[in-house]
Write an enzyme that holds these catalytic residues in place. Structure first.
Site, mmCIF file in Angstrom:
data_model
loop_
_atom_site.group_PDB
_atom_site.id
_atom_site.type_symbol
_atom_site.label_atom_id
_atom_site.label_comp_id
_atom_site.label_asym_id
_atom_site.label_seq_id
_atom_site.Cartn_x
_atom_site.Cartn_y
_atom_site.Cartn_z
ATOM 1 N N LYS A 1 -3.648 3.324 -2.382
ATOM 2 C CA LYS A 1 -4.804 3.935 -2.569
ATOM 3 C C LYS A 1 -4.769 5.394 -2.020
ATOM 4 C CE LYS A 1 -8.150 0.252 -2.591
ATOM 5 N NZ LYS A 1 -7.273 -0.885 -2.595
ATOM 6 N N MET B 1 -8.367 8.520 8.635
ATOM 7 C CA MET B 1 -8.749 9.108 7.417
ATOM 8 C C MET B 1 -9.727 10.283 7.823
ATOM 9 S SD MET B 1 -8.976 5.288 5.568
ATOM 10 C CE MET B 1 -9.719 4.530 6.914
ATOM 11 N N ASP C 1 0.988 -1.273 0.038
ATOM 12 C CA ASP C 1 0.109 0.204 0.004
ATOM 13 C C ASP C 1 0.840 1.319 0.084
ATOM 14 O OD1 ASP C 1 -2.463 -1.327 -0.175
ATOM 15 O OD2 ASP C 1 -2.738 -1.216 2.125
#
Length: 470
Positions: free
Chosen positions: A270, A384, A248
């Site tokens: 991502k 996030m 990632d």
């Protein structure tokens, strides 16, 4: 890498040591043990040189001259006089030798490291001449980790290499040897029963000849918050065994550098509104590589089961009939909190902690029960949440959480570029915007946030004003 490490076969090669003192003796011992054709030239020669090396070196008691280095592969200058040492080093280079000048790393073409010798297995530790004492301490620590019969184990394996190559198909050889070194046969050799291990090894080779091409496996592995030293031992081992690594955005180069050099690396990271690969394609890749018989590591920042989609990938692998295992990692919340000295629970401030995500599909707000979160009154950690920080604060305050509730923002926690800001819930949006926080970051809401070692909004404002004035 400032210097390239290499192991030289010095059998029958001429090595010349200029000097006759204790330093010359120390170097001579190393090269004599390596089977070199050794010449020691110096005046005077300490008595220990003659006592130890009379049968293993040519000892010449006179001042060294340039011609002494003729045909030498390596030259060591162990002279106390600096000017003379420099002159001899230059003379040796003119004769084509690589030179080591004792205690003068700036004059060296090569350095002699601290050595751990286990016969067939040799480990060398060098600090590039910067800190020899540190090198010796590292050597001592490594010595305690390596079994005394490690060299015998390597010799045992070498004696079977040709037999394994003749009976075990190439795709299975690496795994065969990994099973050997990790299994009871290696333990038997290390315990001193080489004869019993030899009989069992022959049976193992014959059995391997009949095996099919090995079934693949996927390990979903947490890489922690970014510091390589926070990897688990299992995560490190799996990285070094993997054929393929899917990683990632939050996995840094320092962690990837610990993987096997020949492992395939596939970036599937991502970022907001920028997915390198859709989730379904990542899952399809995992299945495909496993069905090809590969050992696959799906490497994720933090912990794969804490907002890491590890559960989705595990479901997909199980549905496809692929063997899959999960190795947890230090999640971002605990790693970042520890990095700034902020407990997530505290008997005086918070009896519980709740993890939530500030990310939602599209541009909408996350579907959270703000009233319940505000009412709990303990530590709230938002993953996030940078892009929605102002809205998150408004929702919590609107649901009843006090505007003066302490908050902390930790960006790139446990990494060299870590930053931490703290203030109140009412200031959360300003902390993000004025601090230029881009993420990855966690938001911590609750009394424990006041304990974080972090910059306040007032201090940040002063810093920005000073920069503008400058």
């Amino acid at each position: 890498m400032k210097q390239f490490p290499a192991f030289l076969d010095l059998s029958g090669r001429r090595i010349v040591i200029a000097g006759g003192g204790a330093a010359a003796l120390q170097k001579a011992r190393l090269f004599a043990a390596a089977g070199a054709e050794l010449f020691v030239v110096g005046r005077p020669l300490v008595p220990a040189l003659a006592e130890e090396l009379a049968d293993r070196a040519v000892l010449i008691e006179r001042t060294a001259v340039a011609n002494d280095f003729a045909a030498a592969t390596l030259a060591v200058v162990a002279e106390d006089d600096e000017a003379r040492a420099e002159a001899l080093a230059a003379a040796a280079r003119e004769q084509g030798a690589l030179v080591n000048v004792v205690d003068r790393p700036e004059l060296c073409d090569f350095l002699t490291p601290s050595i751990i010798d286990r016969g067939e297995v040799v480990v060398a530790v060098s600090t590039g001449g910067a800190a020899p004492v540190l090198g010796r301490r590292l050597r001592a620590q490594i010595e305690t980790l390596l079994p005394a019969r490690l060299g015998e184990l390597a010799a045992f394996a070498r004696s079977f290499r040709r037999a394994v190559a003749g009976k075990v198909p190439p795709p299975l050889r690496r795994r065969f040897w990994e099973r050997f070194f990790d299994g009871p046969l290696a333990a038997q050799v290390l315990a001193g029963d080489a004869r019993g291990a030899r009989e069992a090894m022959l049976a193992e080779i014959n059995r391997a000849d009949a095996e099919a091409a090995g079934e693949g496996v996927v390990h979903i592995v947490g890489a922690g918050p970014g510091d390589p030293e926070l990897l688990t031992l299992r995560a490190l081992r799996l990285l070094q065994e993997a054929d393929v690594i899917l990683y990632d955005r939050l996995v840094g180069e320092e962690i990837l550098a610990l993987a096997r050099r020949d492992a395939a690396r596939v970036y599937v990271g991502k970022a907001k509104s920028n997915h390198a690969l859709p989730q379904e394609e990542i899952e399809a890749l995992l299945v495909r590589y496993a069905r090809e018989g590969k050992r696959v590591v799906r490497l994720k920042g933090g912990d794969p089961f804490v907002f890491g989609r590890g559960g989705e990938e595990l479901d997909a692998l199980r549905a496809a009939g692929v063997r899959a295992f999960v190795t947890p990692g230090i999640t971002a919340a605990t790693g970042c909190a520890a990095a700034v000295g902020m407990p997530l629970t505290h008997r005086d401030h918070a009896q519980a902690v709740t993890f939530v995500t500030g990310h939602a599909k599209g541009e909408g707000d996350p579907d959270l029960d703000w009233s319940a979160l505000a009412r709990l009154g303990h530590t709230l950690v938002v993953y996030m949440g940078v892009g929605k920080a102002r809205r998150i604060a408004e929702n919590l305050i609107g649901a009843g959480r006090a505007p003066a509730t302490p908050v902390a923002v930790v960006e790139n926690g446990a990494r060299p570029d870590q930053r931490a800001l703290k203030g109140t819930l009412a200031e959360l949006g300003a902390l993000i915007e004025e601090g230029g926080v881009k993420g990855p970051a966690i938001l911590v809401v609750g009394e424990v946030a006041a304990l974080a070692e972090a910059c306040t909004l007032d201090a940040l404002a002063r810093e920005l004003a000073e920069r503008a004035a400058a």
